[in-house]
Scaffold this motif. Structure first.
Motif, short mmCIF file in Angstrom:
data_model
loop_
_atom_site.label_atom_id
_atom_site.label_comp_id
_atom_site.label_asym_id
_atom_site.label_seq_id
_atom_site.Cartn_x
_atom_site.Cartn_y
_atom_site.Cartn_z
N PRO A 80 73.71 45.17 2.83
CA PRO A 80 73.45 43.94 3.41
C PRO A 80 72.47 44.18 4.79
N GLY A 81 71.73 43.21 4.77
CA GLY A 81 70.75 43.06 6.31
C GLY A 81 69.52 42.93 5.82
N ASN A 82 68.50 43.11 6.64
CA ASN A 82 67.08 42.87 6.41
C ASN A 82 66.45 44.48 6.35
N VAL A 83 65.86 44.73 5.18
CA VAL A 83 65.22 45.63 4.62
C VAL A 83 63.59 45.56 4.93
N TYR A 84 63.21 46.70 5.53
CA TYR A 84 61.66 46.71 5.87
C TYR A 84 60.81 47.72 5.20
N VAL A 85 59.70 47.41 4.30
CA VAL A 85 59.22 48.36 3.42
C VAL A 85 57.67 48.53 3.72
N GLU A 86 57.29 49.58 3.90
CA GLU A 86 55.60 49.84 3.83
C GLU A 86 55.48 50.60 2.74
N LEU A 87 54.84 50.00 1.87
CA LEU A 87 54.64 50.72 0.46
C LEU A 87 53.08 51.06 0.20
N SER A 88 53.03 52.19 -0.06
CA SER A 88 51.83 52.88 -0.20
C SER A 88 51.63 53.58 -1.59
N PRO A 89 50.47 53.28 -2.15
CA PRO A 89 50.00 53.95 -3.39
C PRO A 89 50.26 55.67 -3.51
N GLU A 90 49.97 56.19 -2.20
CA GLU A 90 49.98 57.44 -2.04
C GLU A 90 51.35 58.08 -2.15
N GLU A 91 51.80 59.10 -3.12
CA GLU A 91 52.78 59.69 -3.30
C GLU A 91 53.67 60.29 -2.07
N GLY A 92 54.68 59.99 -1.80
CA GLY A 92 55.49 60.05 -0.56
C GLY A 92 55.06 59.51 0.83
N GLN A 93 54.42 58.56 0.59
CA GLN A 93 53.79 57.90 1.91
C GLN A 93 54.53 56.58 2.32
N SER A 94 55.35 56.07 1.40
CA SER A 94 56.07 54.64 1.47
C SER A 94 57.27 54.85 2.72
N ARG A 95 57.37 54.00 3.13
CA ARG A 95 58.51 54.10 4.07
C ARG A 95 59.39 52.78 4.02
#
Length: 171
Positions: A80-95
């Motif tokens: 529950p709550g707000n999830v913030y995603v920084e998506l990257s095509p580089e493996e292991g770089q998304s947050r």
């Protein structure tokens, strides 16, 4: 009263707000189960480098898989709550961040990546002393295991703690 009702309703949902500037407009992101058969739950579309999604929270580990690949770009907990995603095509770089569980999950992933890098670097050098390399490897592995156990203990009452307990800790 309206504010109380609004907050009560929100506690049963999670919302994703994401950035994906390196993905083309129209890129589909498949929301899948992370454990098991990777069953597609829903599809989210990137528009102007952003995407969003809301659904009932069930605290399971999910992943986002960009169309055209079978590799997940990001794992996160549907808490529950707000999830913030920084998506990257580089493996292991998304947050991922935003909820206590996902903040802890990202911190744990950062710790594992750090120790993975240290362990790999031990075998990239021309070491003449296998005993020294073994001792350093054992020390890094012991410290990493302790960090994972600490994360499990800190999160014993939430989805991350249950995940570590059921998927990592020895029985």
């Amino acid at each position: 009263m309206a504010a109380t009702l609004f907050v009560a309703c929100q506690s049963d949902t999670y919302s994703i707000k994401g950035e994906a500037p390196e993905f083309a407009d129209g890129t589909e992101l498949y929301l899948t189960q992370a454990v098991g058969e990777h069953h597609v739950i829903d599809t989210v579309v990137v528009r102007d480098g952003r995407f969003s999604y809301s659904a009932p929270a069930d605290e399971q580990l999910l992943c986002l898989v960009p169309s055209g690949t079978s590799k997940p770009a990001l794992y996160f907990f549907a808490c529950p709550g707000n999830v913030y995603v920084e998506l990257s095509p580089e493996e292991g770089q998304s947050r991922v961040s935003g909820t206590k569980v996902n903040n802890e999950w990202q911190a744990l992933n950062d710790t594992v990546a750090k120790y993975d890098h240290h362990l790999r670097s031990l075998f990239e050098t021309d070491s003449l002393s296998l005993r020294k390399t073994f001792a350093e490897t054992e020390q890094l592995y012991t410290t990493l295991t302790r960090r994972i156990n600490e994360a499990a203990l800190r999160n014993k009452d939430n989805a991350l703690g249950r995940f570590i307990d059921s998927h990592y800790l020895p029985k």
